[in-house]
Design an enzyme around this catalytic site. Structure first.
Site, mmCIF file in Angstrom:
data_model
loop_
_atom_site.group_PDB
_atom_site.id
_atom_site.type_symbol
_atom_site.label_atom_id
_atom_site.label_comp_id
_atom_site.label_asym_id
_atom_site.label_seq_id
_atom_site.Cartn_x
_atom_site.Cartn_y
_atom_site.Cartn_z
ATOM 1 N N ASP A 30 18.418 -13.856 -73.425
ATOM 2 C CA ASP A 30 19.088 -13.387 -72.203
ATOM 3 C C ASP A 30 20.564 -13.755 -72.304
ATOM 4 O O ASP A 30 20.918 -14.746 -72.947
ATOM 5 C CB ASP A 30 18.452 -14.036 -70.966
ATOM 6 N N THR A 119 11.047 0.835 -68.549
ATOM 7 C CA THR A 119 10.721 2.225 -68.194
ATOM 8 C C THR A 119 11.948 3.093 -68.448
ATOM 9 O O THR A 119 12.981 2.915 -67.805
ATOM 10 C CB THR A 119 10.296 2.296 -66.719
ATOM 11 N N LYS A 202 3.831 6.426 -68.483
ATOM 12 C CA LYS A 202 4.363 5.428 -67.542
ATOM 13 C C LYS A 202 4.858 6.092 -66.253
ATOM 14 O O LYS A 202 4.505 5.698 -65.139
ATOM 15 C CB LYS A 202 5.494 4.654 -68.223
ATOM 16 N N PHE A 247 -4.768 1.800 -53.361
ATOM 17 C CA PHE A 247 -3.504 2.492 -53.054
ATOM 18 C C PHE A 247 -3.675 3.572 -51.999
ATOM 19 O O PHE A 247 -3.042 4.619 -52.029
ATOM 20 C CB PHE A 247 -2.839 3.036 -54.334
ATOM 21 N N CYS A 258 10.192 -0.226 -58.734
ATOM 22 C CA CYS A 258 9.582 0.778 -59.628
ATOM 23 C C CYS A 258 9.352 2.138 -58.972
ATOM 24 O O CYS A 258 9.947 3.131 -59.388
ATOM 25 C CB CYS A 258 8.266 0.233 -60.168
ATOM 26 N N LYS A 318 6.748 -6.430 -50.660
ATOM 27 C CA LYS A 318 5.286 -6.615 -50.586
ATOM 28 C C LYS A 318 5.034 -8.116 -50.666
ATOM 29 O O LYS A 318 5.944 -8.882 -51.010
ATOM 30 C CB LYS A 318 4.569 -5.858 -51.702
HETATM 31 C C1 UGA Z 1 4.233 -0.857 -59.593
HETATM 32 C C2 UGA Z 1 2.891 -0.408 -60.213
HETATM 33 O O1 UGA Z 1 1.820 -0.707 -59.317
HETATM 34 C C3 UGA Z 1 2.639 -1.071 -61.567
HETATM 35 O O2 UGA Z 1 1.450 -0.554 -62.156
HETATM 36 C C4 UGA Z 1 3.826 -0.798 -62.481
HETATM 37 O O3 UGA Z 1 3.671 -1.416 -63.746
HETATM 38 C C5 UGA Z 1 5.089 -1.330 -61.826
HETATM 39 O O4 UGA Z 1 5.271 -0.640 -60.555
HETATM 40 C C6 UGA Z 1 6.264 -1.085 -62.739
HETATM 41 O O5 UGA Z 1 6.561 0.073 -63.019
HETATM 42 O O6 UGA Z 1 6.855 -2.040 -63.254
HETATM 43 P P1 UGA Z 1 5.038 -2.957 -58.131
HETATM 44 O O7 UGA Z 1 6.273 -2.163 -57.869
HETATM 45 O O8 UGA Z 1 5.184 -4.365 -58.558
HETATM 46 O O9 UGA Z 1 4.134 -2.238 -59.279
HETATM 47 O O10 UGA Z 1 4.212 -2.989 -56.798
HETATM 48 P P2 UGA Z 1 2.936 -2.275 -56.168
HETATM 49 O O11 UGA Z 1 1.901 -3.279 -55.908
HETATM 50 O O12 UGA Z 1 2.544 -1.086 -56.920
HETATM 51 O O13 UGA Z 1 3.534 -1.836 -54.747
HETATM 52 C C7 UGA Z 1 4.636 -0.961 -54.642
HETATM 53 C C8 UGA Z 1 4.872 -0.610 -53.204
HETATM 54 O O14 UGA Z 1 3.832 0.227 -52.713
HETATM 55 C C9 UGA Z 1 4.911 -1.809 -52.247
HETATM 56 O O15 UGA Z 1 5.972 -1.656 -51.350
HETATM 57 C C10 UGA Z 1 3.587 -1.751 -51.526
HETATM 58 O O16 UGA Z 1 3.660 -2.284 -50.214
HETATM 59 C C11 UGA Z 1 3.359 -0.252 -51.467
HETATM 60 N N1 UGA Z 1 1.929 0.105 -51.317
HETATM 61 C C12 UGA Z 1 1.043 -0.175 -52.297
HETATM 62 C C13 UGA Z 1 1.514 0.757 -50.159
HETATM 63 O O17 UGA Z 1 2.322 1.044 -49.243
HETATM 64 N N2 UGA Z 1 0.199 1.104 -50.045
HETATM 65 C C14 UGA Z 1 -0.711 0.829 -51.004
HETATM 66 O O18 UGA Z 1 -1.889 1.179 -50.821
HETATM 67 C C15 UGA Z 1 -0.281 0.165 -52.165
#
Ligand code: UGA
Length: 441
Positions: A30, A119, A202, A247, A258, A318
């Protein structure tokens, strides 16, 4: 096998630590000296459950350095896990990827596989290989491979150690064989394909999940209008294994580093090729509106928030992370302040980061109770366990006017019916269980 990782953010650091856990010797590079010395003392610079413990356990196999020459010179495999933030126009900013690629080209002294974990837009792996080859300081063979990650913040270590799949995008078998060797102790299906397909896997995965969330959010909005209950609707849909039950939680929209970025980047890429991705555009538009859902609901109770005591529970995008990127709190709280609200906010880990963005005009509280004290309305932005476990009856005891706007459906309606509150959530009936009518509205 000697492995180096460029970048120690969520992707780079978690990858490095998990590869060390599987027995590899890993040098993590880094540019930030402060971060590097922190990591060398065994401290993780990011909040991620289980990461620091796993780092501590594997410190003998992990090296953290700013000296990229040393890390890359004789590496067999170099992972690039640097950030690819969003540009103004929605496209991905690849400056950090190119900067890592340039350093790699200058330093490598033996044949190696460069693996892009960040990504990146479809086609980037090809360009990076050409770039590295044209900038090589030594006559060596370099193979670029795409190997996207599927980790979520908050469960990143588990998602990496027990990954759902390993996607390997290569143009030469030798690069595929090397990556299969790196991952030989991971138990997961391996998909070997070409680089463009791996890059697309991805984006398509993330964008599909974003679309699923926007879909259920639209259904939730309609449920509110027609008097259906979105939680029951999602439950009923989820038993169909073709749909699945994950989801499908409706709320105030997806945030994080993401989904918002990757939906815009794929939409941008399609546009660039004169193709309109209509479904992804819809997911983006629905999400923008959904983020403002609670503020719009608040108009039912107050014409303006001027002079209103507002309690905010949850700042991060989250639970399980201190990350605020694209969090609904970031758009909503400034609107409340602009409107003249007196805002008090609580979050178990996100306050320090929020203070950097909003140091003034907000009272940060250490407990949910302090936040709710004398409040006229409460906004729930993040479904932290502390919020879900909070006794609903306390809202009416602590608040001046117990109006609870829940953007994450933390409570069941039967509990709200007994709690002496106005409880307005997403895609469900509004509950008014007040024992007396509110005055001074
Ligand atoms: C997301 C993907 O879930 C991962 O598989 C992926 O590797 C990652 O992006 C990435 O590209 O690095 P992340 O952004 O950490 O992961 O978080 P998530 O748990 O997917 O949640 C994303 C958002 O969706 C949050 O704001 C969460 O509150 C929202 N969400 C999730 C909902 O509003 N409803 C749901 O049912 C699930």
């Amino acid at each position: 096998m000697k492995i180096a990782v460029a970048g120690t953010g969520y992707v780079g650091l978690v990858t490095g630590v998990c590869l060390a856990e599987k027995g590899h010797t890993v040098s993590c590079v880094d540019i930030d000296e402060r971060k590097v010395s922190l990591m060398n003392s065994g401290v993780s610079p990011i909040y991620e459950p289980g990461l620091q413990e796993l780092m501590g356990k594997n410190m003998e196999k992990l090296h953290f350095t700013t000296n990229y020459q040393e890390a890359y010179r004789d590496a067999d495999v170099i992972f690039i896990g640097v950030g690819t933030p969003e540009k103004q126009d929605g496209s991905a900013n690849l400056a950090y990827v190119y900067s890592a690629a340039e350093q790699i080209a200058q330093c490598i002294e033996k044949d190696c596989v460069v693996v892009i974990k960040s990504t990146v837009p479809v086609g980037t792996n090809d360009k990076i290989e050409d770039f590295i080859k044209s900038h090589l300081a030594h006559p060596v063979n370099v193979y670029v491979a795409s190997n996207p990650e599927f980790l979520s913040q908050g469960t990143a270590v588990r998602d990496t150690l027990y990954t759902s799949r390993i996607v390997i995008g290569v143009e030469e078998p030798i690069a595929g064989d090397t990556l299969q060797e790196v991952y030989k102790d991971f138990k997961a299906p391996v998909i070997v394909t070409n680089r463009k397909s791996a890059e697309m896997i991805k984006y398509a995965s993330n964008d599909f999940l974003a679309l699923k969330i926007s879909f259920i959010n639209e259904i939730a909005n309609l449920c509110e209008i027609i008097g259906a209950n979105v939680d029951d609707v999602a439950l009923g849909m989820g038993y169909d294994s073709r749909i699945g039950n994950r989801f499908l939680n409706s709320g105030i929209g997806y945030g994080g580093s993401c989904f918002p970025k990757d939906t815009k980047a794929l939409h941008w890429l399609a546009n660039f090729h004169d193709y309109e991705l209509k479904t992804i555009k819809a997911a983006i538009d629905v999400n923008e509106n959904q983020k403002l859902k609670l503020i719009k609901k608040s108009r039912k109770y107050f014409d303006s928030l001027k002079g209103v005591n507002v309690a905010v529970l949850g700042l991060t995008f989250k639970p399980g992370t201190d990350d605020l990127r694209e969090a609904p709190s970031l758009v909503n709280i400034p609107l409340m302040i602009e409107d003249g609200a007196n805002v008090k906010a609580w979050d178990p880990v996100g306050i320090n980061n929020f203070k950097k963005i909003q140091p003034e005009n907000i009272t940060y509280c250490e407990s949910i109770e302090d936040t709710l004290e004398e409040a006229d309305i409460c906004f729930i932005f993040t479904e932290w366990d502390e919020v879900k476990d909070f006794d609903l009856s306390k809202y009416s005891k602590l608040m001046r006017k117990p109006i609870v706007l829940d953007g994450r459906n933390c409570y069941d309606l039967s509990s709200a019916r007994k709690a002496n509150i106005i409880y307005d959530s997403i895609g469900r009936e509004t509950i008014n269980s007040l024992e007396t009518t509110l005055v001074n509205r």
